[in-house]
Design a protein around this motif. Structure first.
Motif, PDB file in Angstrom:
ATOM      1  N   ILE A 205       0.685  -1.107   0.004  1.00 18.25           N
ATOM      2  CA  ILE A 205       0.262  -0.074  -0.111  1.00 18.25           C
ATOM      3  C   ILE A 205       0.799   1.478   0.206  1.00 18.25           C
ATOM      4  O   ILE A 205       1.979   1.299   1.171  1.00 18.25           O
ATOM      5  CB  ILE A 205      -0.929   0.361   1.113  1.00 18.25           C
ATOM      6  N   PRO A 206       1.112   2.206  -0.519  1.00 18.92           N
ATOM      7  CA  PRO A 206       1.664   3.429  -1.182  1.00 18.92           C
ATOM      8  C   PRO A 206       1.307   4.273   0.341  1.00 18.92           C
ATOM      9  O   PRO A 206       0.158   4.577   0.724  1.00 18.92           O
ATOM     10  CB  PRO A 206       1.548   3.993  -2.180  1.00 18.92           C
ATOM     11  N   GLY A 207       2.415   4.555   0.496  1.00 21.44           N
ATOM     12  CA  GLY A 207       2.343   5.354   1.957  1.00 21.44           C
ATOM     13  C   GLY A 207       2.341   4.504   2.634  1.00 21.44           C
ATOM     14  O   GLY A 207       2.963   5.532   4.375  1.00 21.44           O
ATOM     15  N   VAL A 208       2.866   3.490   3.090  1.00 19.36           N
ATOM     16  CA  VAL A 208       3.598   2.114   4.015  1.00 19.36           C
ATOM     17  C   VAL A 208       4.337   2.687   4.226  1.00 19.36           C
ATOM     18  O   VAL A 208       5.594   2.343   2.726  1.00 19.36           O
ATOM     19  CB  VAL A 208       2.484   1.206   4.214  1.00 19.36           C
ATOM     20  N   VAL A 209       5.623   2.389   5.632  1.00 14.88           N
ATOM     21  CA  VAL A 209       6.932   3.185   5.125  1.00 14.88           C
ATOM     22  C   VAL A 209       7.649   1.081   5.922  1.00 14.88           C
ATOM     23  O   VAL A 209       8.167   0.856   5.033  1.00 14.88           O
ATOM     24  CB  VAL A 209       7.374   3.672   6.390  1.00 14.88           C
ATOM     25  N   ASP A 210       6.781   0.598   6.291  1.00 13.27           N
ATOM     26  CA  ASP A 210       7.103  -0.427   7.449  1.00 13.27           C
ATOM     27  C   ASP A 210       5.968  -0.733   8.390  1.00 13.27           C
ATOM     28  O   ASP A 210       4.618  -0.369   8.966  1.00 13.27           O
ATOM     29  CB  ASP A 210       8.523  -0.997   7.826  1.00 13.27           C
TER      30      ASP A 210
END
Length: 219
Positions: A205-210
Protein backbone atom coordinates in the motif's frame (compact mmCIF):
# COMPACT_ATOMS: atom_id res chain seq x y z
CA UNK A 1 3.83 -13.21 39.44
CA UNK A 2 4.66 -9.76 40.81
CA UNK A 3 6.44 -7.08 38.82
CA UNK A 4 9.71 -7.37 40.77
CA UNK A 5 10.05 -11.05 39.86
CA UNK A 6 9.21 -10.31 36.22
CA UNK A 7 11.91 -7.63 36.08
CA UNK A 8 14.40 -9.97 37.72
CA UNK A 9 13.59 -12.62 35.12
CA UNK A 10 14.06 -10.13 32.29
CA UNK A 11 17.41 -9.09 33.72
CA UNK A 12 18.63 -12.68 34.08
CA UNK A 13 17.49 -13.53 30.54
CA UNK A 14 19.24 -10.47 29.12
CA UNK A 15 22.48 -11.24 30.94
CA UNK A 16 22.45 -14.86 29.77
CA UNK A 17 21.77 -13.83 26.17
CA UNK A 18 24.76 -11.50 26.27
CA UNK A 19 27.06 -13.99 28.04
CA UNK A 20 26.20 -16.78 25.59
CA UNK A 21 26.42 -14.78 22.37
CA UNK A 22 28.64 -11.71 22.62
CA UNK A 23 32.22 -12.33 21.48
CA UNK A 24 35.25 -10.13 20.96
CA UNK A 25 35.45 -7.97 17.80
CA UNK A 26 31.71 -8.18 17.12
CA UNK A 27 29.51 -5.59 15.43
CA UNK A 28 26.34 -5.54 17.56
CA UNK A 29 22.93 -4.05 16.83
CA UNK A 30 21.33 -2.59 19.93
CA UNK A 31 17.54 -2.74 19.97
CA UNK A 32 15.02 -0.76 21.98
CA UNK A 33 12.84 -1.35 25.02
CA UNK A 34 13.11 -2.10 28.72
CA UNK A 35 14.74 -5.54 28.38
CA UNK A 36 17.49 -4.22 26.12
CA UNK A 37 18.57 -1.86 28.91
CA UNK A 38 19.69 -4.88 30.94
CA UNK A 39 21.51 -6.34 27.93
CA UNK A 40 23.45 -3.14 27.30
CA UNK A 41 24.42 -2.89 30.95
CA UNK A 42 25.82 -6.43 30.77
CA UNK A 43 27.67 -5.68 27.52
CA UNK A 44 29.31 -2.70 29.22
CA UNK A 45 30.36 -4.91 32.13
CA UNK A 46 31.94 -7.47 29.78
CA UNK A 47 33.82 -4.77 27.89
CA UNK A 48 35.43 -3.63 31.13
CA UNK A 49 35.96 -7.13 32.57
CA UNK A 50 37.41 -8.74 29.43
CA UNK A 51 38.64 -5.69 27.49
CA UNK A 52 36.41 -6.61 24.55
CA UNK A 53 36.56 -4.68 21.30
CA UNK A 54 32.89 -4.21 20.36
CA UNK A 55 31.14 -1.82 18.02
CA UNK A 56 27.48 -1.01 18.71
CA UNK A 57 24.89 0.22 16.20
CA UNK A 58 21.72 1.90 17.55
CA UNK A 59 18.21 1.19 16.25
CA UNK A 60 16.66 4.27 17.86
CA UNK A 61 17.44 7.41 19.80
CA UNK A 62 16.86 5.41 22.99
CA UNK A 63 19.49 2.83 22.06
CA UNK A 64 21.83 5.61 20.94
CA UNK A 65 21.53 7.07 24.44
CA UNK A 66 22.11 3.65 26.03
CA UNK A 67 25.29 3.14 24.03
CA UNK A 68 26.63 6.58 24.91
CA UNK A 69 25.61 6.36 28.59
CA UNK A 70 27.39 3.02 28.99
CA UNK A 71 30.49 4.34 27.17
CA UNK A 72 30.34 1.75 24.41
CA UNK A 73 31.82 2.21 20.95
CA UNK A 74 29.11 3.90 18.86
CA UNK A 75 29.10 3.21 15.11
CA UNK A 76 26.50 3.30 12.32
CA UNK A 77 25.09 1.00 9.67
CA UNK A 78 26.64 2.92 6.78
CA UNK A 79 30.05 2.20 8.32
CA UNK A 80 29.34 -1.46 9.10
CA UNK A 81 26.54 -2.77 6.85
CA UNK A 82 27.03 -6.39 7.98
CA UNK A 83 26.18 -6.93 11.65
CA UNK A 84 27.30 -9.98 13.62
CA UNK A 85 24.59 -9.92 16.28
CA UNK A 86 21.40 -7.98 16.91
CA UNK A 87 19.91 -7.92 20.42
CA UNK A 88 16.32 -6.73 20.76
CA UNK A 89 12.99 -7.32 22.47
CA UNK A 90 9.45 -7.96 21.22
CA UNK A 91 5.85 -7.13 22.08
CA UNK A 92 4.56 -10.58 21.10
CA UNK A 93 6.01 -13.82 19.72
CA UNK A 94 3.95 -16.53 18.02
CA UNK A 95 4.55 -20.28 17.76
CA UNK A 96 6.59 -19.82 14.55
CA UNK A 97 8.74 -17.07 16.11
CA UNK A 98 7.08 -14.31 14.10
CA UNK A 99 7.03 -11.08 16.08
CA UNK A 100 5.05 -7.94 16.69
CA UNK A 101 7.40 -5.06 17.44
CA UNK A 102 7.06 -1.31 17.46
CA UNK A 103 5.25 -0.67 20.71
CA UNK A 104 8.04 1.78 21.48
CA UNK A 105 7.80 3.40 18.04
CA UNK A 106 11.16 2.23 16.64
CA UNK A 107 10.04 -0.53 14.27
CA UNK A 108 11.58 0.62 10.98
CA UNK A 109 15.15 1.06 12.16
CA UNK A 110 14.85 -2.09 14.28
CA UNK A 111 13.81 -4.09 11.22
CA UNK A 112 16.59 -2.63 9.07
CA UNK A 113 19.23 -3.58 11.64
CA UNK A 114 17.73 -7.04 12.22
CA UNK A 115 17.56 -7.80 8.49
CA UNK A 116 21.26 -6.97 8.11
CA UNK A 117 22.35 -9.12 11.06
CA UNK A 118 23.83 -12.61 10.87
CA UNK A 119 22.08 -13.53 14.11
CA UNK A 120 19.11 -11.98 15.92
CA UNK A 121 18.55 -12.54 19.63
CA UNK A 122 15.08 -11.64 20.95
CA UNK A 123 14.85 -11.29 24.72
CA UNK A 124 11.33 -11.53 26.11
CA UNK A 125 9.53 -12.87 29.17
CA UNK A 126 6.77 -15.49 29.24
CA UNK A 127 4.02 -12.86 28.89
CA UNK A 128 5.02 -12.24 25.27
CA UNK A 129 4.50 -15.84 24.07
CA UNK A 130 1.31 -16.77 22.20
CA UNK A 131 0.08 -19.30 19.67
CA UNK A 132 -0.94 -16.60 17.19
CA UNK A 133 -0.08 -12.91 17.03
CA UNK A 134 -2.83 -10.72 18.39
CA UNK A 135 -3.81 -13.06 21.21
CA UNK A 136 -1.98 -11.17 23.97
CA UNK A 137 -0.83 -7.95 22.32
CA UNK A 138 -4.11 -6.04 22.05
CA UNK A 139 -2.76 -2.67 20.92
CA UNK A 140 -2.66 -3.66 17.26
CA UNK A 141 0.06 -3.95 14.63
CA UNK A 142 2.18 -0.78 14.55
CA UNK A 143 2.45 0.56 11.01
CA UNK A 144 4.76 3.47 10.23
CA UNK A 145 3.29 5.73 7.55
CA UNK A 146 4.08 8.90 5.63
CA UNK A 147 2.20 11.71 7.45
CA UNK A 148 0.29 13.01 4.42
CA UNK A 149 -1.16 9.54 3.81
CA UNK A 150 -2.52 8.73 7.26
CA UNK A 151 -6.21 9.57 6.64
CA UNK A 152 -6.67 7.47 3.46
CA UNK A 153 -4.56 4.72 5.01
CA UNK A 154 -6.83 4.51 8.04
CA UNK A 155 -9.79 4.08 5.70
CA UNK A 156 -7.86 1.43 3.76
CA UNK A 157 -7.03 -0.50 6.93
CA UNK A 158 -10.70 -0.43 7.93
CA UNK A 159 -11.63 -2.00 4.58
CA UNK A 160 -9.10 -4.74 5.34
CA UNK A 161 -10.99 -5.55 8.54
CA UNK A 162 -8.72 -3.65 10.89
CA UNK A 163 -9.45 -1.12 13.61
CA UNK A 164 -6.89 1.67 13.10
CA UNK A 165 -5.86 4.28 15.63
CA UNK A 166 -3.36 7.06 15.07
CA UNK A 167 -0.82 6.87 17.88
CA UNK A 168 -0.73 10.08 19.86
CA UNK A 169 2.24 11.55 21.71
CA UNK A 170 2.18 11.50 25.51
CA UNK A 171 4.11 14.65 26.34
CA UNK A 172 3.02 16.88 23.45
CA UNK A 173 -0.16 17.71 21.63
CA UNK A 174 -0.70 15.75 18.43
CA UNK A 175 0.54 12.46 17.01
CA UNK A 176 3.72 10.64 17.93
CA UNK A 177 6.56 11.40 15.51
CA UNK A 178 9.01 8.56 14.84
CA UNK A 179 12.79 8.92 14.60
CA UNK A 180 12.21 9.02 10.82
CA UNK A 181 9.70 11.88 10.98
CA UNK A 182 6.66 9.68 10.29
CA UNK A 183 3.39 8.74 12.02
CA UNK A 184 2.41 5.36 13.47
CA UNK A 185 -1.03 3.85 13.04
CA UNK A 186 -1.79 0.94 15.37
CA UNK A 187 -4.20 -1.43 13.64
CA UNK A 188 -6.06 -4.18 15.49
CA UNK A 189 -6.55 -7.06 13.05
CA UNK A 190 -7.67 -9.46 15.79
CA UNK A 191 -6.00 -12.88 15.80
CA UNK A 192 -3.43 -13.01 12.98
CA UNK A 193 -3.14 -16.56 11.70
CA UNK A 194 -1.10 -15.68 8.61
CA UNK A 195 1.17 -12.76 9.53
CA UNK A 196 3.36 -13.20 6.43
CA UNK A 197 0.41 -12.70 4.07
CA UNK A 198 -0.87 -9.70 6.05
CA UNK A 199 2.59 -8.14 6.06
CA UNK A 200 2.89 -8.47 2.28
CA UNK A 201 -0.52 -6.87 1.72
CA UNK A 202 0.30 -3.94 3.98
CA UNK A 203 3.69 -3.30 2.37
CA UNK A 204 2.04 -3.04 -1.06
CA UNK A 205 0.00 0.00 0.00
CA UNK A 206 1.51 3.37 -1.00
CA UNK A 207 2.26 5.48 2.06
CA UNK A 208 3.16 2.53 4.27
CA UNK A 209 6.83 2.73 5.25
CA UNK A 210 6.98 -0.58 7.12
CA UNK A 211 5.07 -2.70 9.62
CA UNK A 212 5.73 -4.05 13.08
CA UNK A 213 5.33 -7.60 11.77
CA UNK A 214 8.77 -9.22 11.86
CA UNK A 215 8.54 -12.36 9.74
CA UNK A 216 11.17 -15.12 9.91
CA UNK A 217 13.76 -12.81 11.41
CA UNK A 218 14.18 -14.66 14.71
CA UNK A 219 15.22 -18.31 14.82
Amino acid sequence: MNQDKIEQGKKLAARKAVDDNVKNNMIIGIGSGSTVVYAVERIAELVKEKDLNLKCIPTSFQSYQLIVKNELNLVYLDQYPVIDLDIDGADEIDKDLNLIKGGGGCLVQEKVIASNSNKVIIIADFRKNSKNLGEKWKKGVPIEVIPLSYVPLMKRFEKMGGKPQLRMAKAKAGPLITDNGNFIIDVDFGIIKNPEELNKKLLMIPGVVDTGLFIQIAS
